[in-house]
Write a protein that holds these residues in place. Structure first.
Motif, short mmCIF file in Angstrom:
data_model
loop_
_atom_site.label_atom_id
_atom_site.label_comp_id
_atom_site.label_asym_id
_atom_site.label_seq_id
_atom_site.Cartn_x
_atom_site.Cartn_y
_atom_site.Cartn_z
N ALA A 39 42.90 40.55 38.88
CA ALA A 39 42.95 40.80 37.45
C ALA A 39 44.30 40.30 36.91
N PRO A 40 44.37 40.03 35.62
CA PRO A 40 45.64 39.55 35.04
C PRO A 40 46.78 40.50 35.32
N GLY A 41 47.87 39.98 35.84
CA GLY A 41 49.04 40.79 36.11
C GLY A 41 48.96 41.66 37.33
N LYS A 42 47.89 41.52 38.10
CA LYS A 42 47.72 42.36 39.29
C LYS A 42 47.58 41.51 40.53
N GLU A 43 47.76 42.16 41.67
CA GLU A 43 47.59 41.45 42.94
C GLU A 43 46.11 41.31 43.27
N ARG A 44 45.84 40.33 44.10
CA ARG A 44 44.46 40.15 44.56
C ARG A 44 44.04 41.33 45.43
N GLU A 45 42.82 41.78 45.22
CA GLU A 45 42.32 42.92 46.00
C GLU A 45 40.96 42.62 46.59
N PRO A 86 35.00 47.43 32.07
CA PRO A 86 36.09 46.52 31.67
C PRO A 86 37.11 46.30 32.79
N GLU A 87 37.33 47.31 33.60
CA GLU A 87 38.32 47.16 34.68
C GLU A 87 37.83 46.25 35.81
N ASP A 88 36.60 45.81 35.75
CA ASP A 88 36.11 44.82 36.70
C ASP A 88 36.46 43.39 36.29
N THR A 89 37.02 43.25 35.10
CA THR A 89 37.42 41.93 34.61
C THR A 89 38.46 41.33 35.54
N ALA A 90 38.17 40.13 36.04
CA ALA A 90 39.06 39.48 37.00
C ALA A 90 38.50 38.11 37.35
#
Length: 121
Positions: A39-45, A86-90
């Protein structure tokens, strides 16, 4: 091995999408397959993984909503995503990790180019 992901797009909250990832250039059954997201601004998970025989693993955040599957005859892995939030946006990436390689996914996997999933509220 080369990986080509597809199926991303814009969907409303509660909607569904199915991502596909076609592999080429290797023996598909020699690889664990996985889906990751960033996700924007976050690490890959890690989102989900599947072994060549179908054993699956899911991140807690997607358990019960996402399903990973693979079709070895087509060298393709899928990610069915239901009840999207919405938090699945990535950007979603597929990855292939050699079965014999004991290193982590980040160290040993081959990565696709990513496909963007946007969930609107």
């Amino acid at each position: 091995v080369q990986l080509q992901a597809s199926g991303g797009g814009l969907v409303q909250t509660g909607g569904s999408l199915r991502l596909s990832c076609a592999a080429s250039g290797g023996t598909f059954t020699m690889y664990y397959m996985g889906w990751f997201r960033q996700a924007p601004g976050k690490e890959r998970e890690l989102v989900a993984t599947i072994s060549s025989t179908g054993t699956t693993y899911y991140a807690d955040s997607v358990k019960g909503r996402f399903t990973i599957s693979r079709e070895n005859a087509k060298s393709t892995v899928y990610l069915r995503m239901n009840t999207l939030k919405p938090e699945d946006t990535a950007v979603y990436y597929c990855a292939a990790k050699p079965k014999w390689d004991r290193r982590s996914w980040s160290e040993s996997a081959y990565w696709g180019q990513g496909t963007l999933v946007t969930v609107s509220s």
